[in-house]
Design a protein around this motif. Structure first.
Motif, PDB file in Angstrom:
ATOM      1  N   ASP A  43      -6.643  -8.578  10.137  1.00  0.00           N
ATOM      2  CA  ASP A  43      -5.722  -9.692  10.787  1.00  0.00           C
ATOM      3  C   ASP A  43      -4.277  -9.203   9.778  1.00  0.00           C
ATOM      4  O   ASP A  43      -3.259  -9.575  10.606  1.00  0.00           O
ATOM      5  N   TYR A  44      -4.060  -8.276   8.949  1.00  0.00           N
ATOM      6  CA  TYR A  44      -3.056  -7.980   8.158  1.00  0.00           C
ATOM      7  C   TYR A  44      -2.690  -6.633   8.684  1.00  0.00           C
ATOM      8  O   TYR A  44      -3.659  -5.847   8.479  1.00  0.00           O
ATOM      9  N   PRO A  45      -1.581  -6.186   8.893  1.00  0.00           N
ATOM     10  CA  PRO A  45      -1.268  -4.906   9.230  1.00  0.00           C
ATOM     11  C   PRO A  45      -1.069  -4.094   8.364  1.00  0.00           C
ATOM     12  O   PRO A  45      -0.726  -4.538   7.018  1.00  0.00           O
ATOM     13  N   PRO A  46      -1.225  -2.497   8.322  1.00  0.00           N
ATOM     14  CA  PRO A  46      -0.987  -1.679   7.151  1.00  0.00           C
ATOM     15  C   PRO A  46       0.399  -1.845   6.486  1.00  0.00           C
ATOM     16  O   PRO A  46       1.546  -2.091   7.663  1.00  0.00           O
ATOM     17  N   LEU A  47       0.491  -1.487   5.540  1.00  0.00           N
ATOM     18  CA  LEU A  47       1.977  -1.337   4.804  1.00  0.00           C
ATOM     19  C   LEU A  47       2.272   0.151   4.630  1.00  0.00           C
ATOM     20  O   LEU A  47       1.598   0.678   3.863  1.00  0.00           O
ATOM     21  N   PRO A  48       3.298   0.683   5.435  1.00  0.00           N
ATOM     22  CA  PRO A  48       3.674   2.059   4.926  1.00  0.00           C
ATOM     23  C   PRO A  48       4.296   2.271   3.598  1.00  0.00           C
ATOM     24  O   PRO A  48       5.024   1.219   3.118  1.00  0.00           O
ATOM     25  N   ILE A  49       3.961   3.196   2.998  1.00  0.00           N
ATOM     26  CA  ILE A  49       4.318   3.455   1.553  1.00  0.00           C
ATOM     27  C   ILE A  49       5.080   4.697   1.408  1.00  0.00           C
ATOM     28  O   ILE A  49       5.701   4.914   0.277  1.00  0.00           O
ATOM     29  N   ASP A  50       5.284   5.527   2.531  1.00  0.00           N
ATOM     30  CA  ASP A  50       6.148   6.945   2.195  1.00  0.00           C
ATOM     31  C   ASP A  50       7.642   6.365   1.919  1.00  0.00           C
ATOM     32  O   ASP A  50       8.263   5.883   3.094  1.00  0.00           O
ATOM     33  N   GLY A  51       8.285   6.836   0.863  1.00  0.00           N
ATOM     34  CA  GLY A  51       9.545   6.566   0.782  1.00  0.00           C
ATOM     35  C   GLY A  51       9.850   5.276   0.184  1.00  0.00           C
ATOM     36  O   GLY A  51      11.356   4.934   0.303  1.00  0.00           O
TER      37      GLY A  51
END
Length: 71
Positions: A43-51
């Motif tokens: 239910d929780y979206p992915p968290l981008p980590i690039d940059g």
């Protein structure tokens, strides 16, 4: 749960990590292929980590201890 993390373990794809995002700790699955942190809860979206400058990976979870008896 009580988590034991190791800061010396290499951060590999699929590892469970403890990360600080904006100063708050979270436990997520590392997706190095897409450069994101994934939640075990879909239910929780992915968290981008690039940059991301506000992200610190504190370590890799090596053990977890779960309490089963309700106090």
């Amino acid at each position: 749960d009580l988590l034991i993390i190791d800061r010396s373990v290499e951060r590999s794809h699929g590892a469970i990590v403890v990360a600080a995002i904006d100063g708050e700790l979270t436990c997520k699955i590392l997706d190095k292929r897409r450069m994101q942190l994934l939640s075990a809860n879909k239910d929780y979206p992915p968290l981008p980590i690039d940059g991301r400058e506000d992200l610190i990976i504190e370590g890799i979870v090596t053990y977890s201890i779960k309490r089963h008896l309700k106090a």
